[in-house]
Motif scaffolding. Sequence first.
Motif, mmCIF file in Angstrom:
data_model
loop_
_atom_site.group_PDB
_atom_site.id
_atom_site.type_symbol
_atom_site.label_atom_id
_atom_site.label_comp_id
_atom_site.label_asym_id
_atom_site.label_seq_id
_atom_site.Cartn_x
_atom_site.Cartn_y
_atom_site.Cartn_z
ATOM 1 N N ASP A 126 0.832 -1.205 0.000
ATOM 2 C CA ASP A 126 0.000 0.000 0.000
ATOM 3 C C ASP A 126 0.866 1.255 0.000
ATOM 4 O O ASP A 126 0.586 2.233 -0.686
ATOM 5 N N THR A 162 0.127 -5.928 0.805
ATOM 6 C CA THR A 162 -1.249 -6.351 0.530
ATOM 7 C C THR A 162 -1.288 -7.768 -0.031
ATOM 8 O O THR A 162 -2.359 -8.302 -0.291
ATOM 9 N N GLU A 195 3.019 -7.480 7.178
ATOM 10 C CA GLU A 195 1.696 -6.865 7.103
ATOM 11 C C GLU A 195 1.591 -5.599 7.956
ATOM 12 O O GLU A 195 1.029 -4.586 7.499
#
Length: 617
Positions: A253, A535, A529
């Motif tokens: 992201d 992602t 994560e």
Amino acid sequence: MVTSGNNYKDKVSQLISWGHWFSFFNIIAAMLLGTRYIEHSEWPETLLGQLYLGLSWVGHFGFLVFGFYILILFPASFLIPSQRLMRLFAVLVGTIGLTALLLDTHAYETLELHLSPLVWDLLLSGEKTELNARWQYLFIAVPAIFLMQLVLAEWIWRKLRKLTRKHVGVPIAMVFGLCFLSSHLIYIWADAKLYRPVTAQRSNFPLSYPMTAKSFMEKHGWLDRQEYTRRQAAQGIEESEHIRYPMSVLKFDDLGTRQNVLLIMVDSLRSDMVAPETMPYLSAFARQNLNFGNHYSADNTNDGGVFGLFYGLPGGYINSIRSEQTSPVLLDTLQKRGYQFGLFSGNGFEETIYTDAIFSNRLMPNDAATIHSDAQAIAAWKDWLAQQQRKTPWFSYLELTSVESFEEGGDYVPKFTPSLGNMQINPAEADTNVLLKNSYRNAAYHIDELLMDIFSQLVEQNVLDDTIVIVTANHGSEFNETGSNTWGAGSNYSQFQLKVPMIIHWPGMVPESVPRATSHLDLVPTLMESLLNTTTPSAQYSSGISLFDQDTSRRWVLAGDDRSIVVLQKNTTTVVDKYGNYRVYNQDYQLQSEGKPKLSTLMQVMHELKRFYQPEP
């Protein structure tokens, strides 16, 4: 048609002659079924490997079927007076044998295991799974096999005189015998030379036990055992399967939280040492942060435990990673994000897994090999930390080895004296077990003081509030608590050797004691994560799940290496070797005679151990 003689000798003679031909045609049937093993196995690349495959295919099934004839049908020829009854008995034996071979081929294709107690238990478990249903369909073939055997038995009996007159029995037996002998002689040579195109076929066929002669060769000076062992270890790395790691390109992201990471590995520290009496500072640190109190290492060895922590993969993949010198996805991503690396070890990174794989692409400190104690490693880490610029995030790995080398003592004053319960005893009167565990506790207490110094340094440098601190261990250490005469590590898969601390200081997170089972394989998904904001699903680069995943459906945790599969569940530990033999232990690591693994669980585990080897679609 053959007429039965009136005397016992003629009857037995005819039955023995008939039994030879009955066995011959069953050898042909077994060889035809045996082509399924060849189809599913790796095809040898060399001409000698292919020659061995052909010789062993003919010789092994010839020996296997004829061996059952000698053990069962030959004695029965003397004991069963009726020729019809004897032929019916032989038909039943042949039907059972070919049915077992058919089931074995299916087990080999689906599980890459031959029939064993484990496979039989799974087959007869009654568990409703797709695999079990497919296996049960195979029993539809039993009537067809029985009918084929019945027709074959009757045809051979009618044609017995004509077959006997051909005088081909001796040449046929010689062909099978020469194939059997030649295949074993080739394997003896290949085993001594570690010639993989041949040795890789060792377990292709059921009940296959190729001959070796290493002790004989060593006795006559034809084999150097130490050199052989060294070459064997190297070959395991060089000829391992190709691994796809990660399985897909990772996506993100953003650049992540940019927090620092300090990973502290306390070698051989088992989880029950994190108690107020033995390790007061770490115990307090655990209460004030995230404490995963039911955490397990990926293996009971140094290499396996560290490998699982950095790669998030089971130990079965370690040779493939070493062969290709594949760097951990986590460290590669940190490096791409501009993280500075500080790597320190109390024993100078003497474990080869660091230089062979984990840190193979990292700049190791020039003085790493000169560090021989935890105090020196921490001093070097402090100097490095003082030089770090606040605008650049860093990743630091600090390995402390005093607990693992507790028998050697150290430059610290012992805190504890040997005790039995609440009663202090004279060291001279204490048994070896008490003395060893006392020394181990003293080393853990010493490490606790070193950890306090590390935490204090983070506070002094004003970086603790922006640093993720992880304290864990590569494996635990046992002092014969299981009563099986096992000590240290690498000797069994009890909680004393596998259960280790996992304590995390994560800025901004509320302190919590987590009771659910977690694994070393979970650290990589956690950082990928929650720190690096990937992602991509964790299944693409790890066998673990995030430590912050609140899913309570997890039923097992995986451990072990390339020789043993270890499935840790709530009240049991199942250990399966590479041949399919298994043992089930209770929570105290006591063998359970009635314990059986579930087929669905085993299939999930087997899939996980092969998933990263699957070819590109």
